[in-house]
Design an enzyme around this catalytic site. Structure first.
Site, PDB file in Angstrom:
ATOM      1  N   SER A 128       0.884  -1.176   0.000  1.00  0.00           N
ATOM      2  CA  SER A 128       0.000   0.000   0.000  1.00  0.00           C
ATOM      3  C   SER A 128       0.914   1.217   0.000  1.00  0.00           C
ATOM      4  O   SER A 128       2.108   1.099   0.336  1.00  0.00           O
ATOM      5  CB  SER A 128      -0.844  -0.026   1.280  1.00  0.00           C
ATOM      6  OG  SER A 128      -1.419   1.238   1.526  1.00  0.00           O
ATOM      7  N   TYR A 138      -2.003  -1.418  10.365  1.00  0.00           N
ATOM      8  CA  TYR A 138      -2.005  -1.521   8.902  1.00  0.00           C
ATOM      9  C   TYR A 138      -0.693  -0.963   8.340  1.00  0.00           C
ATOM     10  O   TYR A 138      -0.028  -1.598   7.512  1.00  0.00           O
ATOM     11  CB  TYR A 138      -3.207  -0.757   8.343  1.00  0.00           C
ATOM     12  CG  TYR A 138      -3.463  -0.963   6.868  1.00  0.00           C
ATOM     13  CD1 TYR A 138      -4.170  -2.060   6.405  1.00  0.00           C
ATOM     14  CD2 TYR A 138      -3.017  -0.026   5.928  1.00  0.00           C
ATOM     15  CE1 TYR A 138      -4.424  -2.238   5.048  1.00  0.00           C
ATOM     16  CE2 TYR A 138      -3.264  -0.193   4.576  1.00  0.00           C
ATOM     17  CZ  TYR A 138      -3.972  -1.303   4.138  1.00  0.00           C
ATOM     18  OH  TYR A 138      -4.215  -1.465   2.787  1.00  0.00           O
TER      19      TYR A 138
HETATM   20  P1  NAD Z   1     -11.659  -6.436  -0.140  1.00  0.00           P
HETATM   21  O1  NAD Z   1     -12.249  -6.328   1.229  1.00  0.00           O
HETATM   22  O2  NAD Z   1     -12.462  -6.042  -1.316  1.00  0.00           O
HETATM   23  O3  NAD Z   1     -11.113  -7.915  -0.375  1.00  0.00           O
HETATM   24  C1  NAD Z   1     -10.345  -8.583   0.561  1.00  0.00           C
HETATM   25  C2  NAD Z   1     -10.546 -10.070   0.400  1.00  0.00           C
HETATM   26  O4  NAD Z   1      -9.687 -10.738   1.355  1.00  0.00           O
HETATM   27  C3  NAD Z   1     -11.977 -10.540   0.710  1.00  0.00           C
HETATM   28  O5  NAD Z   1     -12.446 -11.397  -0.317  1.00  0.00           O
HETATM   29  C4  NAD Z   1     -11.843 -11.285   2.027  1.00  0.00           C
HETATM   30  O6  NAD Z   1     -12.756 -12.361   2.183  1.00  0.00           O
HETATM   31  C5  NAD Z   1     -10.407 -11.782   1.952  1.00  0.00           C
HETATM   32  N1  NAD Z   1      -9.836 -12.089   3.267  1.00  0.00           N
HETATM   33  C6  NAD Z   1      -9.897 -11.341   4.391  1.00  0.00           C
HETATM   34  N2  NAD Z   1      -9.299 -11.978   5.399  1.00  0.00           N
HETATM   35  C7  NAD Z   1      -8.832 -13.150   4.900  1.00  0.00           C
HETATM   36  C8  NAD Z   1      -8.116 -14.240   5.462  1.00  0.00           C
HETATM   37  N3  NAD Z   1      -7.782 -14.271   6.749  1.00  0.00           N
HETATM   38  N4  NAD Z   1      -7.794 -15.285   4.652  1.00  0.00           N
HETATM   39  C9  NAD Z   1      -8.161 -15.280   3.355  1.00  0.00           C
HETATM   40  N5  NAD Z   1      -8.836 -14.287   2.770  1.00  0.00           N
HETATM   41  C10 NAD Z   1      -9.175 -13.228   3.541  1.00  0.00           C
HETATM   42  O7  NAD Z   1     -10.314  -5.563  -0.035  1.00  0.00           O
HETATM   43  P2  NAD Z   1      -9.334  -4.946  -1.150  1.00  0.00           P
HETATM   44  O8  NAD Z   1      -9.451  -3.475  -1.063  1.00  0.00           O
HETATM   45  O9  NAD Z   1      -9.485  -5.619  -2.452  1.00  0.00           O
HETATM   46  O10 NAD Z   1      -7.929  -5.310  -0.493  1.00  0.00           O
HETATM   47  C11 NAD Z   1      -7.052  -6.285  -0.996  1.00  0.00           C
HETATM   48  C12 NAD Z   1      -5.644  -5.954  -0.574  1.00  0.00           C
HETATM   49  O11 NAD Z   1      -5.283  -4.677  -1.118  1.00  0.00           O
HETATM   50  C13 NAD Z   1      -5.450  -5.841   0.938  1.00  0.00           C
HETATM   51  O12 NAD Z   1      -4.198  -6.397   1.296  1.00  0.00           O
HETATM   52  C14 NAD Z   1      -5.435  -4.338   1.167  1.00  0.00           C
HETATM   53  O13 NAD Z   1      -4.725  -3.992   2.321  1.00  0.00           O
HETATM   54  C15 NAD Z   1      -4.736  -3.879  -0.091  1.00  0.00           C
HETATM   55  N6  NAD Z   1      -4.926  -2.472  -0.419  1.00  0.00           N
HETATM   56  C16 NAD Z   1      -6.175  -1.980  -0.629  1.00  0.00           C
HETATM   57  C17 NAD Z   1      -6.305  -0.637  -0.926  1.00  0.00           C
HETATM   58  C18 NAD Z   1      -7.642  -0.022  -1.165  1.00  0.00           C
HETATM   59  O14 NAD Z   1      -7.708   1.208  -1.197  1.00  0.00           O
HETATM   60  N7  NAD Z   1      -8.707  -0.783  -1.353  1.00  0.00           N
HETATM   61  C19 NAD Z   1      -5.175   0.188  -1.041  1.00  0.00           C
HETATM   62  C20 NAD Z   1      -3.923  -0.352  -0.820  1.00  0.00           C
HETATM   63  C21 NAD Z   1      -3.816  -1.705  -0.522  1.00  0.00           C
END
Ligand code: NAD
Length: 260
Positions: free
Chosen positions: A142, A155
């Site tokens: 991130s 985080y």
């Molecule tokens: P999201 O909530 O849409 O998807 C996350 C997925 O992870 C879900 O399907 C959930 O069921 C799964 N998950 C959660 N805990 C789990 C576990 N213990 N084991 C297996 N699966 C699990 O979120 P997203 O925004 O797509 O985030 C995905 C990644 O991207 C994360 O690592 C997040 O930190 C990172 N990220 C997101 C953003 C953003 O702005 N959305 C920015 C930077 C980084």
């Protein structure tokens, strides 16, 4: 011929958001994504969506913090396809609170999903990658791998930690043709972010519109959200690397928020 023809890619957290987009994009370029997610129903739905478009995909139930479930998901993948070419360690959650109020249990839960999850999935896949002398590992970092924000202590800590893990893997994996990278997105409007907008508004005592404009997108060059497609572009770039020239590096994908 497509970049990922026949490549088997475990993508954790691929039932939703960024991980789902990565799985769809890998499949669109001939890859076989293994949708590894806590939510098996949603993982099956993603796999069905890919198969309906003529691709192949495999859904596995996996809590990335549970070593036995991680080992089983990897073993089932090997039993079905005989190899793992790519790991995208993406599963993650967000919990926002000031440090002074942060429940210890939530601190541990968040670190465990991001860091234990990355370690356990990496360790389980590496055995097979080392044997095959091929592997491409991409961690979902991130901008918070490089920069801090209020309310996000575990985080920011976890996302900085992934950079360390990735650098060590780059060194250890090189002789086995295993590369390691981190992709560091800015804010993307996935369920993880949608949930956080009202939570941050309540914590910071500002409106939801102000959270978007003056917190989330404040330091971008153009006030725009990053998209799941933008993030997938960067992940697929590293996942397709011809050799280890880029290994150990990270890429910020953020409309200019935090320039390296
Ligand atoms: P999201 O909530 O849409 O998807 C996350 C997925 O992870 C879900 O399907 C959930 O069921 C799964 N998950 C959660 N805990 C789990 C576990 N213990 N084991 C297996 N699966 C699990 O979120 P997203 O925004 O797509 O985030 C995905 C990644 O991207 C994360 O690592 C997040 O930190 C990172 N990220 C997101 C953003 C953003 O702005 N959305 C920015 C930077 C980084």
């Amino acid at each position: 011929m497509s970049r990922f023809d026949g490549r088997v890619a475990i993508v954790t957290g691929a039932a939703s958001g960024i991980g789902k987009e990565i799985a769809l994009r890998l499949a669109a370029e001939g890859g076989i994504p293994v949708i590894a997610d806590l939510n098996l129903d949603a993982a099956n739905a993603t796999a069905a969506e890919i198969k309906a478009k003529g691709g192949d995909a495999f859904a596995v139930a996996m809590n990335v913090t549970d070593e036995a479930q991680v080992e089983k998901g990897v073993a089932d993948t090997i039993a079905k396809y005989g190899k793992i070419d790519i790991l995208v360690s993406n599963a993650g959650i967000q919990i926002v609170k000031p440090i002074v109020d942060f429940p210890f249990a939530d601190w541990k839960k968040l670190l465990s999903i991001h860091l234990d999850g990355a370690f356990l999935t990496t360790k389980a896949c590496l055995k097979h990658m080392y044997k095959a002398k091929y592997g491409r590992v991409v961690y979902m970092g991130s901008v918070h791998s490089k920069e801090a924000s209020k309310l996000k202590a575990p985080y920011v800590t976890a996302k900085h930690g992934l950079i360390g893990l990735s650098k060590v893997l780059a060194k250890e994996g090189a002789e086995f043709n295993v590369s390691s990278n981190v992709v560091c997105p800015g804010f993307v409007r996935t369920p993880l972010v949608e949930k956080q907008i009202p939570e941050q508004a309540a914590e910071l005592k500002i409106s939801e519109a102000d959270v978007i404009k003056n917190v989330m997108l404040k330091d971008t060059i153009d006030g725009q959200f990053t998209t799941t497609d933008d993030v997938a572009d960067a992940v697929l770039f590293y996942a397709a690397a011809r050799n280890t020239v880029h290994s150990g590096q990270s890429a910020v994908v953020s409309h200019g928020w935090f320039m390296q």
